[in-house]
Design a protein around this motif. Structure first.
Motif, short mmCIF file in Angstrom:
data_model
loop_
_atom_site.label_atom_id
_atom_site.label_comp_id
_atom_site.label_asym_id
_atom_site.label_seq_id
_atom_site.Cartn_x
_atom_site.Cartn_y
_atom_site.Cartn_z
N ILE A 146 0.67 -1.28 -0.13
CA ILE A 146 -0.27 -0.01 -0.01
C ILE A 146 0.71 1.42 -0.06
CG2 ILE A 146 -1.55 1.31 1.49
CD1 ILE A 146 -2.98 -0.48 -0.05
N PRO A 147 1.88 1.42 0.93
CA PRO A 147 2.69 2.58 0.95
C PRO A 147 3.09 3.17 -0.38
CG PRO A 147 3.30 1.17 2.72
CD PRO A 147 2.53 0.21 1.83
N LEU A 148 3.26 2.23 -1.46
CA LEU A 148 3.81 2.64 -2.70
C LEU A 148 2.91 3.43 -3.29
CD1 LEU A 148 5.12 -0.59 -4.43
CD2 LEU A 148 6.33 1.33 -3.82
N GLY A 149 1.77 3.50 -3.14
CA GLY A 149 0.70 4.09 -4.25
C GLY A 149 0.57 5.62 -4.17
N PHE A 150 -0.40 6.23 -4.86
CA PHE A 150 -0.64 7.42 -4.82
C PHE A 150 -1.55 7.73 -3.50
CE2 PHE A 150 -0.68 6.14 -9.20
CZ PHE A 150 0.25 7.02 -9.72
N ARG B 181 -4.52 5.18 -2.37
CA ARG B 181 -3.91 3.81 -2.18
C ARG B 181 -4.85 3.11 -1.41
NH1 ARG B 181 1.21 6.31 0.86
NH2 ARG B 181 0.44 6.65 2.96
N ALA C 198 -5.31 2.00 -8.06
CA ALA C 198 -3.66 1.71 -7.93
C ALA C 198 -2.83 2.42 -8.85
CB ALA C 198 -3.53 0.29 -7.94
#
Lengths: 220, 493
Positions: A121-125, A129, A173
């Motif tokens: 999750i922390p990767l997303g916009f 996210r 995503a």
């Protein structure tokens, strides 16, 4: 411009509404009501996509939202209603998993989905996210519906719910796939429903039933 | 700009559309002959060009590197012989009055579009467009499998449709997660889906997300490749589909699904090392070989026998790719040889089916005496599929065993014992069918059908024997380039 945190919460709200409609489909025995709930779910999906398009200013997501309304809210439910009418089945009486157990399993699937997506999750916009977990939950509930139900028509609805979950995943995503890809996916889904329509018709003719548990000619 | 590449992809689309629009049987047949010739010629040219040089691109859409060219080789050769075989097979059914002209045309436009979808899938340079093409091939295949419209065919088709759709949906989820992570590096751009870009930035992708993506893709495309435990559609579909379609499913569709997994593997390996994908693929591969080896023994239907053998061989190829290094070479070699041998086996089986009009294994004997060409096709293919020299599958199986032995002896022991079991069971059935006295007379096929079926078998057997003993130099450079794609210093798992 909308404040980012409010925008993010609105996207989450829309995604949550999608998830609620999944549970409604699992709890519903009447086939035509299942189709209606699916249409409602697709409408929420289109709303989510439009919201993301508005908040990010990425225009091609509007096209995808419009296609969702046209194909998944209007065309596919009509095709399915026609199939149901022609087949003369209205209710699903016997299921592989009964409704209360099914709802409990779906609850567990939602928890599992959140568990799987937590590390990525922390990767997303920032904006969208959190909804990725809900998207995976919807995919898994669709999958479960295909296993739990016996009538060909409800299995198709399960497949379409999976598709909705995938579309939600792509929208939240990755801000939607490139337009050519979205168009290809819509085309494939539409053709898939048409082919399934042909199949249910032929299965009905050959087996006098659309109960797929009667498909037991082939064994090892 | 490579015109032969465009021609290769466009030819089956045009043949299919022509068949859809034109109602004259002779024109339909001529279109299929044209397709067969173009596939072979254009395919050969593409393979040679890409084998000696850089990846070929046409616009932004088509991108053919060594791995794609390898699949083009499989699709072109088996597509050509498959088209010839289908012409003979459907001609015979038409002449016997089993199918109308409408159904004859319907078969061929679906058949051509099926080939086209697979050729597009392996020649696009974009992970999502590849998905769309593979989904398209699934949909066409669902119609082809149920072509005969009896109860069993409908059941097989429905099973394939449902399992295939679920698989393909899971693969899309994996694709979306890959896009999600690559966008994180590249920003919102459609470049984030291109293979060439993905390979370049693979080092900076998020390892956890890419692992999650690979698991979804492996299960998703693995379902389509008939990998155990998602294989349950495969034996039914291969048995109930019209025989030319069975050959295409086994030789082409399964191979294309493995190709899709390999594309992802090449990215994932650059991000997290080869051990992660390798272990998963070896595990699923061994399970597939085990299940197939056991179930081969109990088969009572000769098409089903070859279907289980497909599960076995896809499992072997997965083990090869999973081991890495020389295993990649062996895996690619295995896919090509399996495609040739398995389609030969189905061509023989289809001929037997036309003659005897049933699929019961124990009622078929004395094939070599009764139908020399079909009988020898089944024997040659059976020997090749059992992994005996002088055929390529022997070489790849030996290489995989050696690779497994130096990496993990346990895998090698398991692999060898399962192979022995599969070897014995397959050859037992094949020789029982081929030798002895024929018990049933059956019904001989017409002269034109005989020529077409023979042509398909002879081309396939010639290709299979030509490459059996040594790798031709053109193909060797292609194989080298494929091995490089999976890293020059690939660590063994």
């Amino acid at each position: 411009m909308v404040r980012p945190d409010i925008g993010s919460q609105m996207v989450d709200l829309c995604a949550a509404l999608l998830l609620v409609t999944c549970f409604a489909i699992v709890a519903q025995r009447r086939l035509s009501a299942c189709v209606d709930v699916f249409a409602l779910q697709s409408a929420f999906l289109a709303a989510t996509a439009a919201l993301v398009a508005f908040l990010t200013g990425i225009h091609h997501i509007y096209v995808a939202a419009a296609l969702t309304v046209a194909i998944k809210v209007i065309v596919i439910p009509r095709i399915l209603k026609k199939v149901i009418e022609r087949l003369n089945v209205t209710r699903e009486l016997v299921m592989n998993v009964n409704i209360p157990a099914g709802l409990l399993i779906c609850g567990a699937l939602v928890i599992l989905a959140f568990f799987i997506t937590q590390p990525i999750i922390p990767l997303g916009f920032l904006l969208t996210r959190d909804s990725l977990s809900i998207a995976l939950a919807i995919v898994m509930i669709g999958f479960f519906t295909m296993i739990a139900r016996k009538k060909a028509v409800t299995q198709v609805i399960g497949f379409l719910v999976m598709e909705n979950g995938l579309f939600l995943a792509a929208t939240v995503a990755a801000y939607g796939m490139p337009l050519i890809v979205e168009l290809g996916i819509f085309f494939d889904v539409l053709v898939a429903v048409l082919i399934i329509g042909i199949y249910t018709h032929r299965i009905q003719d050959a087996f006098d039933s659309v109960d797929t548990s009667k498909l037991t000619v082939l064994k090892d | 700009m490579m015109w032969t590449l465009v021609l290769l992809v466009i030819a089956p689309i045009l043949a299919g559309l022509g068949t859809l629009l034109i109602h004259d049987r002779r024109v339909v047949v001529a279109l299929q002959y044209g397709q067969a010739v173009i596939l072979l010629a254009a395919g050969a040219h593409v393979v040679m060009e890409v084998g000696t040089g850089e990846p070929a691109t046409v616009g932004l859409l088509l991108y053919t590197d060594a791995l794609s060219a390898w699949l083009d080789l499989v699709l072109a050769v088996v597509g050509t012989t498959g088209t010839l075989f289908a012409l003979g097979y459907l001609d015979e059914q038409f002449d016997r009055g089993l199918i109308s002209l409408r159904r004859f045309r319907q078969f061929f436009y679906l058949f051509d579009l099926f080939l086209a979808a697979m050729l597009i899938a392996v020649n696009v340079g974009d992970v999502a467009l590849m998905w769309i093409a593979i989904e398209g091939s699934t949909l066409v295949a669902a119609l082809l499998i149920a072509f005969e419209r009896n109860k069993a065919a409908l059941e097989a088709g429905w099973k394939f449709m449902i399992l295939g759709s679920v698989g393909i949906a899971l693969a899309l989820f994996g694709t979306i997660i890959l896009y999600y992570t690559s966008e994180h590096v590249l920003g919102v751009t459609s470049d984030a889906l291109r293979w060439s870009e993905l390979y370049r930035i693979a080092g900076s992708l998020d390892p956890t997300a890419i692992k999650v993506a690979f698991v979804f893709v492996l299960i998703g495309y693995g379902t389509k490749a008939g990998v155990a435990p998602m294989h349950s559609w495969l034996p039914d579909a291969h048995t109930e589909a019209p025989t030319p379609v069975s050959a295409m499913l086994s030789a082409n569709m399964l191979t294309v699904a493995v190709y899709a997994i390999l594309r992802f593997k090449a990215v994932v390996d650059r991000t997290v090392g080869a051990a992660f994908t390798g272990n998963l693929m070896i595990g699923l591969g061994l399970l597939s070989v085990a299940i197939a080896a056991v179930l081969l023994l109990v088969q009572r239907d000769y098409k089903r026998l070859f279907a289980y053998s497909s599960i076995e061989h896809i499992g072997i190829a997965l083990i090869g790719f999973g081991i890495g290094g020389p295993g990649v070479f062996a895996g690619a070699w295995h896919l090509l040889n399996h495609a040739l041998a398995k389609s030969t086996a189905f061509y023989g089986a289809g001929w037997v089916l036309l003659r005897h009009e049933h699929k019961m294994l124990d009622r078929v004997t004395g094939l070599v005496r009764q139908m020399p060409l079909a009988g020898s096709a089944i024997v040659i293919a059976g020997v090749a599929l059992a992994g005996m020299p002088p055929f390529g599958l022997f070489a790849s199986e030996v290489l995989i065993t050696i690779g497994a032995y130096s990496a993990r002896p346990v895998v090698a022991y398991l692999f060898l014992s399962l192979l022995t079991l599969a070897f014995a069971t397959l050859l037992y059935h094949v020789f029982r069918m081929a030798l002895g006295e024929p018990t049933e007379a059956g019904r001989a096929v017409g002269a034109r059908t005989r020529v077409l079926l023979s042509a398909a078998i002879v081309i396939n057997v010639a290709a299979l024997s030509a490459i059996g003993l040594q790798v031709p130099s053109d193909l060797a450079s292609l194989l080298e380039a494929i091995t490089r794609l999976f890293g020059p210093q690939m660590v063994l798992p």
